[in-house]
Design a protein around this motif. Sequence first.
Motif, short mmCIF file in Angstrom:
data_model
loop_
_atom_site.label_atom_id
_atom_site.label_comp_id
_atom_site.label_asym_id
_atom_site.label_seq_id
_atom_site.Cartn_x
_atom_site.Cartn_y
_atom_site.Cartn_z
N VAL A 157 0.78 -1.20 0.12
CA VAL A 157 0.00 0.13 -0.10
C VAL A 157 0.94 1.24 -0.09
O VAL A 157 0.79 2.11 -0.82
CB VAL A 157 -1.09 -0.24 1.17
CG1 VAL A 157 -1.52 1.41 1.37
CG2 VAL A 157 -1.96 -1.08 0.93
N ALA A 158 1.81 1.12 0.80
CA ALA A 158 2.71 2.56 0.94
C ALA A 158 3.52 2.97 -0.50
O ALA A 158 3.73 4.01 -0.71
CB ALA A 158 3.72 2.00 1.96
N LEU B 63 4.05 -7.07 4.10
CA LEU B 63 2.62 -7.18 3.68
C LEU B 63 1.97 -5.74 3.71
O LEU B 63 1.90 -5.34 5.01
CB LEU B 63 1.74 -8.25 4.39
CG LEU B 63 2.06 -9.59 3.65
CD1 LEU B 63 1.47 -10.71 4.50
CD2 LEU B 63 1.47 -9.61 2.34
N TRP B 64 1.00 -5.41 2.96
CA TRP B 64 0.36 -4.12 3.08
C TRP B 64 0.77 -2.94 3.68
O TRP B 64 0.64 -2.30 4.75
CB TRP B 64 -0.95 -4.52 4.16
CG TRP B 64 -1.54 -5.57 3.35
CD1 TRP B 64 -1.79 -6.20 2.18
CD2 TRP B 64 -2.48 -6.77 4.23
NE1 TRP B 64 -2.61 -7.13 1.96
CE2 TRP B 64 -3.02 -7.52 3.15
CE3 TRP B 64 -2.75 -6.96 5.32
CZ2 TRP B 64 -3.74 -8.77 3.41
CZ3 TRP B 64 -3.49 -7.80 5.54
CH2 TRP B 64 -4.20 -8.87 4.85
N GLY B 65 2.14 -2.65 3.26
CA GLY B 65 2.58 -1.51 3.92
C GLY B 65 3.25 -1.51 5.13
O GLY B 65 3.03 -0.42 6.11
N ALA B 66 3.62 -2.72 5.59
CA ALA B 66 4.06 -2.83 6.98
C ALA B 66 5.64 -2.77 7.20
O ALA B 66 6.11 -3.25 8.05
CB ALA B 66 3.62 -4.47 7.20
N ASN C 242 6.40 -2.07 10.71
CA ASN C 242 6.50 -3.39 11.54
C ASN C 242 7.80 -3.64 11.74
O ASN C 242 8.16 -4.07 12.57
CB ASN C 242 5.48 -4.19 11.04
CG ASN C 242 3.94 -3.85 11.26
OD1 ASN C 242 3.84 -2.96 11.77
ND2 ASN C 242 3.34 -4.66 10.74
N GLN D 239 -3.32 -6.37 11.35
CA GLN D 239 -3.92 -6.38 9.97
C GLN D 239 -4.00 -7.62 9.43
O GLN D 239 -4.49 -7.73 8.24
CB GLN D 239 -2.65 -5.62 9.30
CG GLN D 239 -1.41 -6.08 9.48
CD GLN D 239 -0.41 -4.99 8.84
OE1 GLN D 239 -0.12 -3.90 9.47
NE2 GLN D 239 0.29 -5.29 7.75
N ASN E 190 -2.84 -0.92 9.45
CA ASN E 190 -1.68 -1.10 9.80
C ASN E 190 -1.15 -1.47 11.21
O ASN E 190 -2.08 -0.95 12.04
CB ASN E 190 -0.70 -0.13 9.22
CG ASN E 190 0.79 -0.26 9.34
OD1 ASN E 190 1.41 -0.30 10.30
ND2 ASN E 190 1.17 -0.64 8.09
N VAL F 158 1.14 -0.32 13.17
CA VAL F 158 1.87 0.65 13.72
C VAL F 158 0.82 1.72 14.03
O VAL F 158 0.51 2.62 13.21
CB VAL F 158 3.00 1.17 13.08
CG1 VAL F 158 3.81 2.45 13.66
CG2 VAL F 158 3.99 -0.02 12.72
N ILE G 11 -0.24 9.22 3.89
CA ILE G 11 -1.28 8.40 4.60
C ILE G 11 -0.75 8.06 5.95
O ILE G 11 -1.26 7.12 6.78
CB ILE G 11 -1.37 6.94 3.93
CG1 ILE G 11 -0.13 6.19 3.73
CG2 ILE G 11 -2.05 6.88 2.62
CD1 ILE G 11 -0.15 4.78 3.00
#
Lengths: 497, 404
Positions: free
Chosen positions: A122-123, A172-175, A178, B137, B144, B146, B188
């Motif tokens: 996503v990011a 995954l998904w802009g993680a 994390n 998530q 997300n 975070v 975002i």
Amino acid sequence: MKQTLRAICQVGVVSLAAIALAPFAVADEATTSEEAQPLDTETVLEAIDVDPYEIPDLPLKKSSNYGASAVDVEPFGHVEPYAEHFLEQMEYTGPGRAKAEPEDLDSVKIGFQGPIVPTVSVATGGHSHEEPLGIAMLRGGSRMAIEEVNDAGGYLPRDIPFELVVHNDNGLWGASGNEIVDLAYKDKVWAILGTIDGANSHIAIRVALKAEIPMINTGDTDPTFIETNIPWVIRTIGDDRQQNYLLLDYLYRKQGLERVAIIRASNRYGRFGVREIKDGSRRLGHPIVIEMAYPVGGEDFSLQIDRVAAAEPQAIIHWGDGVDGARILNQIRERGLDQPFYCSDRCVTDEFVTLAGDHAQQVFSTYPWNPNREDPALERFRQDFEKRYGVEPDTYAAHAYDGMNLLIWAIQNAGLNRAKIRDLLAYRGEPWPGVTGDIPLNAALDDGGEVFFTRWDGKDWLYYSREDLEIPGGVIAPVTREERDSVTALTTGGGPR
Amino acid sequence: MNLLKAARLTFVLTVIPMMGLAAEVDQAADRAPEVSDLDLPFVYTDWEQFTVEDGLPNDHVFAVEVDGPRVWIGTEDGLARLDKRTGEIRSWKEEDGLPWRVVSALAVHPDTGEVWLGMFGGGLARFSGGRFDHFHQLNSGLVNDVVYGVCVENENIWAATTAGASRYNTRTGEWTIYTEKNAPMEEIWNYGCSYADGKVYLGVWGSGVLEFDIETENWKDYLDPDGEMEIDLYRDDGIVHVITTGVSYVDKTLWVTTYFGASRYDGRHWRGYFKKDSGAPSDFHNAVQARSANEAWFSTDKGLAQVADFPTDTWVVYTTDHASNTGQAIITRGERVLETRTIPPNIPHNYVLWTEIDGDDLWVGTSKGLANAKGGGFFPGLRRASDQATTVEPEEQPTNRGGS
């Protein structure tokens, strides 16, 4: 004992990679206030040896001008802004310097975050595409520098090795956030090197701020990366702002062009990469005639080229990856358009040359350093890298090598304390003598070193400095905008930078 | 008289005088009321500090949320609950079922009493009846893991995350994700969250402040009008910078913090605050909490700062000097220091991360402990110094538990 260990560290690091533990000194005069006094390493180490409530009494770097911007490309140049940012080095005022070093350690962990494995994010707005850059960053910077320091004794105060903890930045998904959290809290690394993608870098530095961990960036040229006022972040690569300024000076001040078009990647790299070109062109009186964005990884760019052709530009600037740049260049030439084509540094690749063929020889690209300069350290690095990996090191490998060695230097001297490692990096006044050239850190803790042009001559990449091409620059004011008596007096005429 | 002339005359006789009147009203609104240097704000002098020695799981306090007689505390390594009546602190770490060690945001649902935890890299959790329900998530619509901010809006929980905002309906279990796809987020990277009067405000790093109208589901953005990162062209033309770190909406007034200064917006006028032109000790603000349209508390890297009285631009800044074991309260008006008071040690560390308003009291999270300021005798705004009661005697100074 402590003093002895420091001395050992210094000798060790010097012998390790011919990296001078040079005394702290004022940086580039253009970016540092006259109030700043030269500091040596011992002085800094003594000053940062404080209790949790003290703030080190050390002079902060100051700049008279953010990003060495010429007065005629500064935003709202004829108005004194109410506030100017990034002119004074950020302080860390928290209690971290008093944290005790852990007793039992088998290694000193340094985190690496970069695009290694392809993902959808996503990011970054879709499929990742920067893995070749990330792998070069991992190979050169990170792994080779760590291996070298370990061959020379590792972390000398404790005689234990450094350990590289590698995380992919496109979870995954802009993680990507994390991944940094894991590096900070699970892996417990002492500092992190990374990453390349602008969005992931921004996510990472927000985590670094909260987790209070130093982060050194060697591959993200997004100007806004450093424009966040985070005291834990340092960048050691010339950014797109500097590359944009060189291009502006070449196109307008030297060539005298008036109509320039932009075709760029429809992602963060493309969007922010041309920002200063757009703003600077407008401020110099030559607004960009058209800006077209394209989806990354496309095959057919006829829509963008149609619009660009209709605007009848005198030159076309491309900001995006090399493969896309080559395809666009070929399609432009197939259309019979013969305008000069300029690229960002991401086109300085073998893929670009292979795909663009003969067309590549007419292209000028900006580049954050000069790989052809004569420097024994660079030559040794190049030979070692080729021997190790069978390929020549690229910009991501070389910058990461410099960044990692700077980080290692800071850790060897500061000890195992994240805040003190940050301090050594932040208060370093003298440019870091890297294989990519001298790296002076300005008040924003950004690389203020020289950037270059490059051109493929059919056999080699040739590099040109501003001086080589006799590119005039605008006037850079020696004082802040607030302190200037007359803006107009400074904006009349160009001159040497 | 033809129609054109009639229209002109009407304009001259009615609209122009009205414009003048409006200008006068505007000027009156901007003009600070006349005050004397003897008109001063309330200064907190009764402070108590809490650290790991008092039972906190960790001294690095990211978030504080008051829930009646309880105070919830989110730290870098655990969750704590302080009983205001007894002073007893109970804590939860990962071994106690806390899903992740770093608790970066807290909100309590006023109807259910459920505690919502935003975790830094650990997602979102609901703590209820001794049980942690974990949303992340991979098992929910949380965009997300975070999480920087959490707030309650009716039956919904909002989570401000590093890759967008998520809204969880606690009744239906439905999740809604807001990113650049369906909201005006230039970036975002959500940071702060505040709900009041039917509107959710998100502080978005790189995208200013976003206002979401619950009824219409429309968005409105507040950006720095000059659009530049390296300058603020005019102080009072909008938020001072798009790198926003906190939002607080109270009494129809929006307070915004950034790492470059702070802003206040009353729906018509903006006011920017910088270190150079106000009582603020720093331009680096971690968070903001407002008590009213005239009073807000700023968590900065160089002390706890309060706009104590907006109309007169009167500030109070609290710091503690651990070397001398004393505190300081500096009262300023505009750029002028009115008074510097030596008071007992106040905040346990001058790097302040969060401030929570609890009636007349305050709870302050710092990077080395928690502080409670007791507001006995508190009054909003200003009062003539001679009318203020002296509240602290030397022998009543609280113990500096977190001191050096």
